[in-house]
Write a protein that holds these residues in place. Structure first.
Motif, PDB file in Angstrom:
ATOM      1  N   THR A  35       0.830  -1.206   0.000  1.00  0.00           N
ATOM      2  CA  THR A  35       0.000   0.000   0.000  1.00  0.00           C
ATOM      3  C   THR A  35       0.866   1.258   0.000  1.00  0.00           C
ATOM      4  O   THR A  35       1.900   1.299   0.657  1.00  0.00           O
ATOM      5  CB  THR A  35      -0.916   0.000   1.242  1.00  0.00           C
ATOM      6  N   LEU A  36       0.429   2.256  -0.765  1.00  0.00           N
ATOM      7  CA  LEU A  36       1.065   3.564  -0.745  1.00  0.00           C
ATOM      8  C   LEU A  36       0.157   4.523   0.015  1.00  0.00           C
ATOM      9  O   LEU A  36      -1.023   4.649  -0.303  1.00  0.00           O
ATOM     10  CB  LEU A  36       1.262   4.085  -2.169  1.00  0.00           C
ATOM     11  N   TRP A  37       0.699   5.186   1.028  1.00  0.00           N
ATOM     12  CA  TRP A  37      -0.129   6.130   1.792  1.00  0.00           C
ATOM     13  C   TRP A  37       0.771   7.093   2.555  1.00  0.00           C
ATOM     14  O   TRP A  37       1.992   6.932   2.601  1.00  0.00           O
ATOM     15  CB  TRP A  37      -1.063   5.371   2.740  1.00  0.00           C
ATOM     16  N   ASN A  38       0.162   8.088   3.144  1.00  0.00           N
ATOM     17  CA  ASN A  38       0.908   9.039   3.971  1.00  0.00           C
ATOM     18  C   ASN A  38       0.884   8.536   5.407  1.00  0.00           C
ATOM     19  O   ASN A  38      -0.148   8.562   6.073  1.00  0.00           O
ATOM     20  CB  ASN A  38       0.288  10.433   3.875  1.00  0.00           C
ATOM     21  N   THR A  39       2.016   8.057   5.868  1.00  0.00           N
ATOM     22  CA  THR A  39       2.081   7.378   7.151  1.00  0.00           C
ATOM     23  C   THR A  39       1.795   8.295   8.340  1.00  0.00           C
ATOM     24  O   THR A  39       1.435   7.827   9.418  1.00  0.00           O
ATOM     25  CB  THR A  39       3.458   6.685   7.308  1.00  0.00           C
ATOM     26  N   PHE A  40       1.906   9.608   8.145  1.00  0.00           N
ATOM     27  CA  PHE A  40       1.651  10.529   9.257  1.00  0.00           C
ATOM     28  C   PHE A  40       0.163  10.839   9.426  1.00  0.00           C
ATOM     29  O   PHE A  40      -0.244  11.462  10.391  1.00  0.00           O
ATOM     30  CB  PHE A  40       2.474  11.806   9.077  1.00  0.00           C
ATOM     31  N   TRP A  41      -0.632  10.418   8.466  1.00  0.00           N
ATOM     32  CA  TRP A  41      -2.085  10.568   8.623  1.00  0.00           C
ATOM     33  C   TRP A  41      -2.650   9.481   9.523  1.00  0.00           C
ATOM     34  O   TRP A  41      -3.742   9.601  10.057  1.00  0.00           O
ATOM     35  CB  TRP A  41      -2.778  10.497   7.259  1.00  0.00           C
ATOM     36  N   THR A  42      -1.906   8.371   9.639  1.00  0.00           N
ATOM     37  CA  THR A  42      -2.410   7.220  10.388  1.00  0.00           C
ATOM     38  C   THR A  42      -1.499   6.854  11.552  1.00  0.00           C
ATOM     39  O   THR A  42      -1.596   5.774  12.111  1.00  0.00           O
ATOM     40  CB  THR A  42      -2.543   5.995   9.452  1.00  0.00           C
ATOM     41  N   ALA A  43      -0.576   7.763  11.901  1.00  0.00           N
ATOM     42  CA  ALA A  43       0.378   7.520  12.992  1.00  0.00           C
ATOM     43  C   ALA A  43       1.179   6.240  12.768  1.00  0.00           C
ATOM     44  O   ALA A  43       1.493   5.515  13.699  1.00  0.00           O
ATOM     45  CB  ALA A  43      -0.327   7.486  14.348  1.00  0.00           C
ATOM     46  N   GLY A  44       1.506   5.958  11.514  1.00  0.00           N
ATOM     47  CA  GLY A  44       2.365   4.827  11.199  1.00  0.00           C
ATOM     48  C   GLY A  44       1.624   3.532  10.917  1.00  0.00           C
ATOM     49  O   GLY A  44       2.242   2.499  10.722  1.00  0.00           O
ATOM     50  N   CYS A  45       0.292   3.582  10.879  1.00  0.00           N
ATOM     51  CA  CYS A  45      -0.485   2.358  10.647  1.00  0.00           C
ATOM     52  C   CYS A  45      -0.810   2.217   9.160  1.00  0.00           C
ATOM     53  O   CYS A  45      -1.374   3.124   8.557  1.00  0.00           O
ATOM     54  CB  CYS A  45      -1.770   2.392  11.470  1.00  0.00           C
ATOM     55  N   CYS A  46      -0.459   1.083   8.576  1.00  0.00           N
ATOM     56  CA  CYS A  46      -0.769   0.846   7.173  1.00  0.00           C
ATOM     57  C   CYS A  46      -2.259   0.577   7.000  1.00  0.00           C
ATOM     58  O   CYS A  46      -2.806  -0.326   7.646  1.00  0.00           O
ATOM     59  CB  CYS A  46       0.035  -0.349   6.658  1.00  0.00           C
ATOM     60  N   PRO A  47      -2.936   1.363   6.141  1.00  0.00           N
ATOM     61  CA  PRO A  47      -4.381   1.166   5.930  1.00  0.00           C
ATOM     62  C   PRO A  47      -4.687  -0.118   5.160  1.00  0.00           C
ATOM     63  O   PRO A  47      -5.829  -0.572   5.144  1.00  0.00           O
ATOM     64  CB  PRO A  47      -4.793   2.403   5.127  1.00  0.00           C
ATOM     65  N   GLY A  48      -3.685  -0.710   4.535  1.00  0.00           N
ATOM     66  CA  GLY A  48      -3.905  -1.928   3.748  1.00  0.00           C
ATOM     67  C   GLY A  48      -3.934  -3.182   4.602  1.00  0.00           C
ATOM     68  O   GLY A  48      -4.823  -4.027   4.467  1.00  0.00           O
TER      69      GLY A  48
END
Ligand SMILES: [Zn+2]
Ligand SMILES: [Zn+2]
Length: 92
Positions: A35-48
């Motif tokens: 998954t590609l995402w902005n890790t600071f939006w999720t506090a380091g949690c992969c949304p995938g």
């Protein structure tokens, strides 16, 4: 009234942007869904895959740091309370 911590790389002070993206690789156990995402939006949690990334790599200097070390809280950085007491002169 904003009390947000300042986010930047502990090594080079690079600041992540809104369009910065991290890839979920197999670098840590239990991760690697791509998954590609902005890790600071999720506090380091992969949304995938839901993996919490302990280390976050800087997109500028490429060095990995613990995710928590990217957050810089003004209150903790100031920390001059103790120094003021020590600067009092002692009179003999
Ligand atoms: Zn993932
Ligand atoms: Zn960096």
């Amino acid at each position: 009234m904003e009390h947000q911590p300042h986010i930047h790389c502990p090594h080079c002070a690079w600041e992540p942007r809104a369009d910065s993206r991290w890839c979920c690789t197999s670098r840590e156990p239990g991760s690697g869904c791509g998954t590609l995402w902005n890790t600071f939006w999720t506090a380091g949690c992969c949304p995938g895959c839901g993996h919490y990334w302990e280390m976050t790599q800087c997109l500028s200097c490429r060095r990995a740091s613990p995710h928590a070390q990217w957050y810089h809280f003004p209150r903790l950085d100031e920390g001059h309370v103790g120094e003021r007491e020590q600067s009092l002169e002692t009179v003999d």
